[in-house]
Design a protein around this motif. Structure first.
Motif, short mmCIF file in Angstrom:
data_model
loop_
_atom_site.label_atom_id
_atom_site.label_comp_id
_atom_site.label_asym_id
_atom_site.label_seq_id
_atom_site.Cartn_x
_atom_site.Cartn_y
_atom_site.Cartn_z
N ARG A 137 0.82 -1.24 -0.04
CA ARG A 137 0.08 0.01 0.20
C ARG A 137 0.72 1.33 0.05
O ARG A 137 0.34 2.00 0.62
N VAL A 138 1.99 1.34 -0.72
CA VAL A 138 2.90 2.47 -0.81
C VAL A 138 2.34 3.33 -2.09
O VAL A 138 2.01 2.50 -3.04
N THR A 139 1.91 4.53 -1.73
CA THR A 139 1.20 5.19 -2.68
C THR A 139 2.43 6.51 -3.00
O THR A 139 3.02 6.97 -2.18
N ILE A 140 2.29 6.90 -4.38
CA ILE A 140 3.17 7.92 -4.74
C ILE A 140 2.21 8.77 -5.82
O ILE A 140 1.75 8.39 -6.71
N ASP A 141 1.94 9.89 -4.78
CA ASP A 141 1.05 10.98 -5.53
C ASP A 141 1.81 11.70 -6.56
O ASP A 141 2.67 12.39 -6.43
N HIS A 142 1.12 11.69 -7.79
CA HIS A 142 1.82 12.36 -9.23
C HIS A 142 2.97 11.74 -9.71
O HIS A 142 2.99 11.81 -10.57
N GLY A 143 3.95 11.35 -8.66
CA GLY A 143 4.91 10.54 -9.10
C GLY A 143 5.99 11.11 -9.87
O GLY A 143 7.37 10.81 -9.43
#
Length: 185
Positions: free
Chosen positions: A77-83
Motif C-alpha cells: 500500500r505504498v502510494t506515490i501521488d503525482h509521481g
C-alpha cells in the motif's frame, strides 16, 4: 497480485481526494503503476537477472517518471501521488502504508556497495521534493515536510521540515502557548 492492486488502489483513494473511482486510479495514477512495475516485474527479474531487472525498471521510469531501483524493498500500500521525479535508490527500504509526493529522492551517499539509502518505516508521509540521503531511518508515522533535506534519523511520530531538516513538532504546541497567553491577560 489482484489483492495487492485492489489494496493499493483503495489506499490511494483514501489518501487523495481527487481519486474518485477505482477505475480512474487503476488507469491514471503513474505512481501506482511504477510501484506495480517494481513489485511484479523489476524486483523479481532483478533477483535472477540483474541487468534485465534494471532494464525493466528503466522502462517503467520512462513510462511513469518514477525511478525505483529493482533492488529496493517496497512495502504494501505504498502510494506515490503525482509521481514525477521520484527516485528510490537500490538499498532503500519502504515500509507499509507510506505515502510520497512528487520529486521525492531516497538517495545514497556512499560509493561502496553497502546499505546507503534511507529506510522509511510504516505510515510515514514524505512531502513533495523532499530529499532523504544516506543510511538513515524515518520512524513510523513520521512526516517529512515538502522540500526538506533530511540527512539524519527522524524519530517515530515526528514532523521535520526545512533544509537542513529540523524537528518542528517538539517545542510545545502553539495552542498551549496561546491558551497560556489568554490566561495571563
Amino acid at each position: 497480485m489482484l489483492n495487492r492492486v485492489r489494496a493499493d488502489v483503495a489506499a490511494m483513494r483514501r489518501r487523495d481526494p481527487a481519486a474518485r473511482t477505482f477505475l480512474e486510479v487503476l488507469l491514471c495514477y503513474p505512481g501506482l503503476h511504477a510501484v506495480w512495475a517494481h513489485v511484479f516485474l523489476a524486483a523479481p527479474v532483478y533477483s535472477a537477472w540483474p541487468l534485465a531487472g534494471r532494464v525493466v525498471s528503466q522502462v517503467a521510469r520512462l513510462l511513469t517518471g518514477v525511478e525505483i531501483h529493482p533492488g529496493a524493498d517496497v512495502g504494501r500500500r505504498v502510494t506515490i501521488d503525482h509521481g514525477a521525479g521520484v527516485v528510490v535508490g537500490e538499498t532503500a527500504e519502504i515500509g507499509d502504508d507510506v505515502h510520497m509526493y512528487h520529486g521525492v529522492t531516497l538517495g545514497g551517499n556512499d560509493p561502496r556497495p553497502v546499505k546507503r539509502h534511507p529506510t522509511v518505516d510504516d505510515h510515514a508521509t514524505i512531502g513533495a521534493n523532499a530529499t532523504l540521503i544516506g543510511d538513515i531511518r524515518i520512524g513510523e508515522n513520521a512526516t517529512i515536510g515538502a522540500a526538506s533535506v533530511v540527512t539524519n534519523d527522524v524519530p517515530a511520530d515526528a514532523t521535520v521540515a526545512g533544509s537542513p531538516a529540523e524537528r518542528v513538532d517538539e517545542t510545545g504546541d502553539a495552542t498551549d502557548a496561546d491558551e497560556a497567553d489568554e490566561a495571563d491577560a
